[in-house]
Design an enzyme around this catalytic site. Structure first.
Site, PDB file in Angstrom:
ATOM      1  N   ARG A  93      85.065  63.544  84.799  1.00 46.97           N
ATOM      2  CA  ARG A  93      85.629  64.792  85.601  1.00 46.97           C
ATOM      3  C   ARG A  93      85.505  64.577  87.155  1.00 46.97           C
ATOM      4  NH1 ARG A  93      80.723  68.762  84.699  1.00 46.97           N
ATOM      5  NH2 ARG A  93      79.785  67.099  83.643  1.00 46.97           N
TER       6      ARG A  93
ATOM      7  N   GLU B 299      67.827  66.766  73.146  1.00 47.13           N
ATOM      8  CA  GLU B 299      69.096  67.191  73.986  1.00 47.13           C
ATOM      9  C   GLU B 299      69.674  68.594  73.391  1.00 47.13           C
ATOM     10  OE1 GLU B 299      70.267  64.895  76.101  1.00 47.13           O
ATOM     11  OE2 GLU B 299      68.365  64.253  75.762  1.00 47.13           O
TER      12      GLU B 299
ATOM     13  N   LYS C 100      84.080  52.870 117.364  1.00 46.89           N
ATOM     14  CA  LYS C 100      83.517  52.092 116.238  1.00 46.89           C
ATOM     15  C   LYS C 100      83.110  50.646 116.636  1.00 46.89           C
ATOM     16  CE  LYS C 100      85.988  49.482 114.043  1.00 46.89           C
ATOM     17  NZ  LYS C 100      87.354  48.585 113.941  1.00 46.89           N
TER      18      LYS C 100
ATOM     19  N   ASN D 194      83.125  54.548 133.965  1.00 46.30           N
ATOM     20  CA  ASN D 194      83.798  55.798 133.564  1.00 46.30           C
ATOM     21  C   ASN D 194      85.050  55.526 132.871  1.00 46.30           C
ATOM     22  OD1 ASN D 194      83.793  58.636 133.728  1.00 46.30           O
ATOM     23  ND2 ASN D 194      85.930  58.223 134.611  1.00 46.30           N
TER      24      ASN D 194
HETATM   25  C1  UD1 Z   1      70.645  62.329  79.803  1.00 47.18           C
HETATM   26  C2  UD1 Z   1      69.722  62.524  78.858  1.00 47.18           C
HETATM   27  C3  UD1 Z   1      69.022  63.702  79.006  1.00 47.18           C
HETATM   28  C4  UD1 Z   1      68.755  64.188  80.600  1.00 47.18           C
HETATM   29  C5  UD1 Z   1      70.016  63.896  81.462  1.00 47.18           C
HETATM   30  C6  UD1 Z   1      69.836  64.027  82.838  1.00 47.18           C
HETATM   31  C7  UD1 Z   1      69.906  61.113  77.019  1.00 47.18           C
HETATM   32  C8  UD1 Z   1      70.289  61.021  75.554  1.00 47.18           C
HETATM   33  N1  UD1 Z   1      70.160  62.301  77.478  1.00 47.18           N
HETATM   34  O1  UD1 Z   1      71.826  63.084  79.275  1.00 47.18           O
HETATM   35  O2  UD1 Z   1      67.845  64.280  78.206  1.00 47.18           O
HETATM   36  O3  UD1 Z   1      68.381  65.505  80.694  1.00 47.18           O
HETATM   37  O4  UD1 Z   1      70.470  62.620  81.125  1.00 47.18           O
HETATM   38  O5  UD1 Z   1      70.753  63.701  83.831  1.00 47.18           O
HETATM   39  O6  UD1 Z   1      69.769  60.108  77.526  1.00 47.18           O
HETATM   40  N2  UD1 Z   1      75.387  55.770  80.323  1.00 47.18           N
HETATM   41  C9  UD1 Z   1      75.592  54.491  80.153  1.00 47.18           C
HETATM   42  N3  UD1 Z   1      75.830  54.196  78.946  1.00 47.18           N
HETATM   43  C10 UD1 Z   1      76.126  55.185  77.708  1.00 47.18           C
HETATM   44  C11 UD1 Z   1      75.910  56.246  78.186  1.00 47.18           C
HETATM   45  C12 UD1 Z   1      75.447  56.767  79.464  1.00 47.18           C
HETATM   46  O7  UD1 Z   1      75.536  53.686  81.061  1.00 47.18           O
HETATM   47  O8  UD1 Z   1      76.524  54.586  76.843  1.00 47.18           O
HETATM   48  C13 UD1 Z   1      74.918  56.311  81.838  1.00 47.18           C
HETATM   49  C14 UD1 Z   1      75.991  57.137  82.594  1.00 47.18           C
HETATM   50  O9  UD1 Z   1      76.739  56.522  83.234  1.00 47.18           O
HETATM   51  C15 UD1 Z   1      74.980  58.270  83.374  1.00 47.18           C
HETATM   52  C16 UD1 Z   1      73.768  57.822  82.445  1.00 47.18           C
HETATM   53  O10 UD1 Z   1      73.649  56.866  81.657  1.00 47.18           O
HETATM   54  O11 UD1 Z   1      74.808  57.311  84.504  1.00 47.18           O
HETATM   55  C17 UD1 Z   1      73.501  59.280  81.713  1.00 47.18           C
HETATM   56  O12 UD1 Z   1      74.610  59.514  80.785  1.00 47.18           O
HETATM   57  P1  UD1 Z   1      74.996  61.065  80.455  1.00 47.18           P
HETATM   58  O13 UD1 Z   1      75.727  60.985  79.507  1.00 47.18           O
HETATM   59  O14 UD1 Z   1      75.027  61.654  81.852  1.00 47.18           O
HETATM   60  O15 UD1 Z   1      73.590  61.604  79.935  1.00 47.18           O
HETATM   61  P2  UD1 Z   1      73.415  62.942  79.461  1.00 47.18           P
HETATM   62  O16 UD1 Z   1      74.006  63.539  78.320  1.00 47.18           O
HETATM   63  O17 UD1 Z   1      73.566  64.067  80.781  1.00 47.18           O
END
Ligand code: UD1
Ligand code: CA
Length: 427
Positions: A13, A156, A319, A345
């Site tokens: 997004r 979730e 800068k 100045n």
């Molecule tokens: C996750 C949590 C959810 C919580 C939310 C908070 C899980 C299953 N769920 O959901 O309970 O409320 O975060 O923000 O963990 N990422 C990886 N590798 C992956 C998947 C994700 O590094 O394979 C990283 C993403 O870049 C991100 C973070 O993990 O920084 C969270 O992933 P995201 O998909 O945003 O989790 P949510 O579905 O929001």
């Protein structure tokens, strides 16, 4: 302690060629805010950043900027639990606590992380999850507590029953683990859930099945876990951070005429009694003394050190420049890579030409005490204007100027009598 920072996700997004965690607030990357918050606790000695999407760029960034952070590749990305398990080989024999965070929550503070780890230790917890109470908990994992208030599980959104969806306590995505006791969970995570992913949140159920002590710690300031998923989120986070910074300066005795229209980076120090006028934008690392007047419409771009009683006025960009006390640059000026003395100045429209576009080199301008630079002058670096020298207006200065001398390159003035009348008569 060690930290694991999840940053492998795609960030669709953001609609950007730049990896999400390398987007910046005040020219500082999102992931840097998170690593710096962890480093600021002085608790963890090593940080593992899990990278996947555009891994090379994040790896290069981490290598360049951090000596105590390592990147670990997760490919493909099979969920948050899978992401953490990528760090297992590096932590095989580690016995202490591991704190897990996300690379896209730049507003988290060291103080909160410290309180969180303290609470974890105080409760003798094996696994502590940071939670928050949200009026609108949509899309977050919900915190399901046991009757004795300990943590039962995290569900979730996509897997939740209507009753669970009504829970307003959510998983903030920050965890503290007794690594020795919890690491076994990562080999046993399953993908039998709505998203077909290895959920990190399932370590809660696992720990409970082993009768470990599992708790949730409620965050005090919800803003700190504000996550960045879009450019709108990025703008909002910038605003939150700026408000926090402005408040700190106001509390310290800095006058900020219009907090809504002033932008100050987190690494800018300002002494009391300085006034910041509206529409000033300050990036990077800067130090501003007492009784200075900055703006309106000033732009400090980092590496700026102003002693006391300095004036940087409207449409002045500064800068990598140090300015000693009682020096004024009040209007329409660029000062870059310069050392400027006191009681100087700088006339309106002065430019330090510090960049040679052919060699791509930047060189220095030195302006010593008591120098007066006439309006619309260009100082072509490298150049040294020695003490007390004057530069006539409209001059282009390409070599050093001796102390107390006048340097002027202006063409002589011509006044032609009745020129206008003659022109008019002819028509
Ligand atoms: C996750 C949590 C959810 C919580 C939310 C908070 C899980 C299953 N769920 O959901 O309970 O409320 O975060 O923000 O963990 N990422 C990886 N590798 C992956 C998947 C994700 O590094 O394979 C990283 C993403 O870049 C991100 C973070 O993990 O920084 C969270 O992933 P995201 O998909 O945003 O989790 P949510 O579905 O929001
Ligand atoms: Ca997800």
């Amino acid at each position: 302690m060690k930290s694991i920072i999840l940053a492998a996700g795609k960030g669709t997004r953001m609609k950007s060629e730049t990896p999400k965690v390398l987007h910046t607030i005040f020219e500082k990357a999102l992931v840097s805010y998170v690593i710096d918050a962890v480093n600021g606790t002085d608790l963890a000695d090593e940080n593992f950043v899990i990278v996947g999407h555009q891994a090379e760029r994040v790896e290069e960034f981490i290598k360049l900027n951090y000596t105590n952070a390592k990147t670990v590749l997760q490919s493909p990305q099979l969920g948050t639990g899978h992401a953490v398990s990528m760090a297992l080989p590096y932590l095989k024999d580690f016995e202490g606590e591991v704190i897990i965070l996300c690379g896209d929550t730049p507003l988290i503070t060291s103080d909160t992380l410290k309180e969180f780890v303290e609470a974890h230790k105080k409760m003798n917890s094996d696994l502590t999850v940071m939670s928050a109470i949200f009026d609108n908990p949509t899309n977050y994992g919900r915190i399901v507590r046991n009757p004795d208030n300990t943590l039962n599980s995290i569900v979730e959104e996509k897997d939740a029953t209507p009753e669970q969806k009504a829970i307003k306590e959510i998983n903030a995505g920050i965890y503290c683990l007794n690594w020795g006791k919890i690491k076994g969970a990562f080999g046993e995570l399953k993908t039998n859930n709505a998203q077909g992913e290895y959920y990190l949140t399932d370590i809660v159920k696992w720990a409970n099945s082993k009768s470990l002590n599992v708790n949730a710690y409620v965050l005090k300031n919800n803003e700190e876990i504000y996550g960045i998923n879009s450019k709108a989120n990025l703008a909002e986070a910038t605003k939150f951070l700026n408000q926090r910074i402005i408040k700190k300066h106001l509390d310290n005795g800095v006058t900020i005429v219009s907090p809504e229209n002033t932008w100050i980076s987190p690494e800018t120090e300002i002494e009391p009694d300085t006034i910041i006028y509206p529409c000033t934008y300050i990036e990077g690392v800067n130090k501003i003394g007492r009784n200075c007047k900055i703006g309106p419409f000033a732009h400090l771009r980092g590496g700026v050190v102003l002693e006391d009683d300095v004036k940087i006025g409207n449409f002045v960009e500064v800068k990598k420049t140090t300015v000693k006390s009682h020096t004024n640059a009040c209007h329409l000026t660029y000062l870059g890579d310069s050392e400027i003395g006191s009681n100087v100045n700088i006339g309106a429209g002065t430019i330090t030409a510090n960049y040679n576009p052919l060699t791509k080199e930047k060189t220095k301008t030195i302006i010593e005490d008591n120098v007066k630079i006439g309006s619309n002058s260009v100082l072509v670096a490298p150049v040294n204007i020695h003490e007390g020298a004057n530069i006539g207006a409209l001059s282009v200065i390409t070599s050093d100027v001796k102390a107390w001398a006048l340097a002027i390159t202006r063409s002589p003035l011509r006044v032609i009598d009745n020129w206008v009348k003659q022109k008019l008569n002819r028509h």
